[in-house]
Design a protein around this motif. Sequence first.
Motif, PDB file in Angstrom:
ATOM      1  N   LEU A  24       0.868  -1.172   0.000  1.00 56.69           N
ATOM      2  CA  LEU A  24       0.000   0.000   0.000  1.00 56.69           C
ATOM      3  C   LEU A  24       0.903   1.219   0.000  1.00 56.69           C
ATOM      4  CD1 LEU A  24      -3.119   0.276   0.188  1.00 56.69           C
ATOM      5  CD2 LEU A  24      -2.831   0.711   2.624  1.00 56.69           C
ATOM      6  N   GLN A  28      -9.100   2.456  -1.284  1.00 57.03           N
ATOM      7  CA  GLN A  28      -7.998   2.081  -0.406  1.00 57.03           C
ATOM      8  C   GLN A  28      -8.122   2.769   0.949  1.00 57.03           C
ATOM      9  OE1 GLN A  28      -4.135   2.675  -2.152  1.00 57.03           O
ATOM     10  NE2 GLN A  28      -4.345   0.969  -3.573  1.00 57.03           N
ATOM     11  N   HIS A  37     -10.935   1.048   2.960  1.00 56.89           N
ATOM     12  CA  HIS A  37     -10.476  -0.251   3.471  1.00 56.89           C
ATOM     13  C   HIS A  37      -9.516  -0.060   4.654  1.00 56.89           C
ATOM     14  CE1 HIS A  37     -12.271  -2.978   0.594  1.00 56.89           C
ATOM     15  NE2 HIS A  37     -11.801  -2.289  -0.426  1.00 56.89           N
ATOM     16  N   THR A  38      -8.610   0.895   4.522  1.00 53.82           N
ATOM     17  CA  THR A  38      -7.637   1.148   5.579  1.00 53.82           C
ATOM     18  C   THR A  38      -8.324   1.575   6.876  1.00 53.82           C
ATOM     19  OG1 THR A  38      -5.962   1.806   3.948  1.00 53.82           O
ATOM     20  CG2 THR A  38      -5.624   2.535   6.213  1.00 53.82           C
ATOM     21  N   TYR A  83      -4.000  -3.939   4.321  1.00 57.26           N
ATOM     22  CA  TYR A  83      -4.392  -2.557   4.607  1.00 57.26           C
ATOM     23  C   TYR A  83      -3.927  -2.072   5.980  1.00 57.26           C
ATOM     24  CZ  TYR A  83      -7.249  -2.807   0.422  1.00 57.26           C
ATOM     25  OH  TYR A  83      -7.667  -2.937  -0.874  1.00 57.26           O
TER      26      TYR A  83
END
Length: 527
Positions: free
Chosen positions: A151, A263, A266-267, A391
């Motif tokens: 990531l 992203q 999700h994180t 993540y």
Amino acid sequence: MVDFLQNHTDGDRPPACPPLDPITPSDVLSLVDTRGGRYVAVLFESHSSYVGREVILDLLPYENIVVKRVLNAEKGFLEKLGVSSLPSCYLIYPNGTRGLINVGKPLRSFFSSYLKSLPDVRKKLLSLPEKPNKEENPEVVVWREFDRSKLYTADLESGLHHLLRVELASHKSLAGAELRTLKDFVAVLARLFPGRAPVRKLLETLQEWLASLPLDRIPYNAVLDLVNNKMRISGIFLTNHVTWVGCQGSRPELRGYTCSLWQLFHTLTVEAGARPEALGGTGLEDDPQAVLQTVRRYVRTFFGCKACSEHFEAVAKESVGAVKTTDRAILWLWETHNLVNSRLAGHLSEDPKFPKVPWPTPDLCPACHEEIKGVHSWNEGQVLLFLKQHYGGDNLVDTYAADLGDTSEGGGPHQGGEQEKGLASPGKPQRDQRAKSLRPPSVLPPRPRLSDGSQLGLDGRLRSASGAEGRREAEMAVPFLGMGFSGLDMSLCVVLYVASSLFLMVMYFFFRVRSKRWKVRHHRPSV
């Protein structure tokens, strides 16, 4: 169903049914010697296997690839090609190179997923748009090599820049439900964002300022002034460059912001599960749906693509209420993301270099994939472990992220001095140096220049980055009379001036009345 299709006579064979019969080893040799400008996958299998025919049907809707099958070839022929076990897949590339592919497990879903993920393999469209003339579209994308298992800080920070400086700019002012949504979303970001210290401090400062405001309406310019650090607070910084790495597309209008937004979401769900105490004191603690509901309200209120936000809202309305734990929240967002990808596979917004396939792919997480009686299924326990690792903050790397010490015109440069648009040859991916300096900027970062480019919606639809009104509003956030004061600063000064005047008037009348009473009480009539 495979047997049913294969047993049809040529007279009543379905017109769209591909040939499922095996080819001979001599046909394989002719394919090896012929460059057809497309991929050719040859499945070697036994008589009792259905894998080859299933993969042929799986790849039927895709272009630039042909799948063939070979049964029980001679041992010498298999050894010549390097085939040591069945089933195996031998891939012939468009440029003529060839070789066996390694997919982890010799299962239908693994072969199909690998072949669908090949460059230029994408779902067939009813009508393809005309390719723009190179002279009319001189924009060439800089390609940054990256590791798909990592990531990237640059993606998350670029997404925050676009969110705070572009997407919110379409709102002249914020009040009521909009202001409450922004406060909650910024609170979640400030407590859970796992990025670099100056960015986290900026988010914390923004949260504290929003929480302390006694006003029920604020101008967007005031938010922009804080994001741009017009108050020159030490140690806070957010790049105003867009640098996509894991979210880069093969063309400028593909992927980018929407990829980084997924992203980011999700994180946040993963961090909420790993640090449940982080939301303490925000009013969102002890609620496993807190992050999902905050994300839901943000998408519904601020996301630029209305069709996309309506679709996301419909999915959330139907199923998010069943989320009872933070682990389930992580999986719910993963399921929803895959649902959107499935719906948009083959859409014009799909990047041919990054086809929309179920994620994580078998090469990233072999243990996540299973087959039950030939049907693909997910091992949700393994998927949850993968999502938490992928993540998590420990998987975040700073390669290509903006230099925190540079505050020159336009913000910090990209690592390596590369320009945002230009020609660059791909090189080896750089390894992250997690311990690099987090020095805050010593002077004020300049305000960004908002482009009127375009963005992709959550469901992949192309939308303008911000309206003309939003851009004008953002451009108005300049120092008042050149003194470095924002519109909010001047408003507070006027309020304090009026309040001071009223206070002095009240004190004047109070002492005047008191003085008259004292004179009456101590008055002595003359004799």
